[in-house]
Design an enzyme around this catalytic site. Sequence first.
Site, PDB file in Angstrom:
ATOM      1  N   SER A  47     -14.195  26.708  56.083  1.00 32.20           N
ATOM      2  CA  SER A  47     -15.378  25.890  55.805  1.00 32.20           C
ATOM      3  C   SER A  47     -15.357  25.422  54.358  1.00 32.20           C
ATOM      4  O   SER A  47     -15.193  26.237  53.442  1.00 32.20           O
ATOM      5  CB  SER A  47     -16.663  26.677  56.052  1.00 32.20           C
ATOM      6  OG  SER A  47     -17.788  25.886  55.682  1.00 32.20           O
ATOM      7  N   ILE A 107     -13.349  29.742  48.201  1.00 31.82           N
ATOM      8  CA  ILE A 107     -11.906  29.544  48.223  1.00 31.82           C
ATOM      9  C   ILE A 107     -11.555  28.217  48.906  1.00 31.82           C
ATOM     10  O   ILE A 107     -10.662  27.494  48.459  1.00 31.82           O
ATOM     11  CB  ILE A 107     -11.189  30.741  48.891  1.00 31.82           C
ATOM     12  CG1 ILE A 107     -11.407  31.989  48.039  1.00 31.82           C
ATOM     13  CG2 ILE A 107      -9.691  30.465  49.057  1.00 31.82           C
ATOM     14  CD1 ILE A 107     -10.926  33.279  48.661  1.00 31.82           C
ATOM     15  N   CYS A 108     -12.263  27.868  49.957  1.00 27.90           N
ATOM     16  CA  CYS A 108     -12.016  26.589  50.646  1.00 27.90           C
ATOM     17  C   CYS A 108     -12.305  25.414  49.707  1.00 27.90           C
ATOM     18  O   CYS A 108     -11.552  24.436  49.672  1.00 27.90           O
ATOM     19  CB  CYS A 108     -12.871  26.487  51.901  1.00 27.90           C
ATOM     20  SG  CYS A 108     -12.564  27.813  53.094  1.00 27.90           S
ATOM     21  N   ASP A 109     -13.381  25.519  48.960  1.00 23.11           N
ATOM     22  CA  ASP A 109     -13.736  24.517  47.956  1.00 23.11           C
ATOM     23  C   ASP A 109     -12.607  24.398  46.936  1.00 23.11           C
ATOM     24  O   ASP A 109     -12.114  23.302  46.645  1.00 23.11           O
ATOM     25  CB  ASP A 109     -15.055  24.943  47.295  1.00 23.11           C
ATOM     26  CG  ASP A 109     -15.498  24.029  46.169  1.00 23.11           C
ATOM     27  OD1 ASP A 109     -14.817  23.977  45.120  1.00 23.11           O
ATOM     28  OD2 ASP A 109     -16.543  23.376  46.322  1.00 23.11           O
TER      29      ASP A 109
END
Length: 172
Positions: A59, A64-66
């Site tokens: 997501s 971490i995805c950002d």
Amino acid sequence: MSEERKGEVTFGGNPVTLVGPKIQVGQKAPEFEVLDNDRKPVTLSSFAGKIRIISVVPSLETGICDAQTRKFNEAAASLGNHVVILTISADLPFTQKRWCAAAGIEQVHTLSDHMEMSFGKAYGTYMKEHRLECRAVFVIDSSDRVVYVEYVPEVAQHPNYEAAIEAAKAAQ
């Protein structure tokens, strides 16, 4: 019925079941259909003739995805316009569009697999227990051959950014 692989990846330390095959370097990249931020269908073939870095995240609205999406967005400038970067998640297209606008992401195509989990089932990144994608990175050359694969063993860890970027540069 799709292949299921148990325990290859953990999510918060807990083993999960990945649905779909484990992609290998050298194989032809599987086709898939996801949605862009305007809910229009996008496939692997939509970027035919380009080198594709496919960054897979659970997501966009997590730390971490950002960071992963921002890192590949920054790397895009050094890769040239024959390389495209696709970030695929199960986030809704509306969420992805809003996140990109707020984050200033302009070099990465964010794509949603929420409808059918087509990408996740084709690339073996669909976490059955959570209906999310696991963290992974694939590099596909301009002739649709897989040249780099990383299934990150713990979803809460970063991928090897440098190895993926180098694989994209080597594919040129």
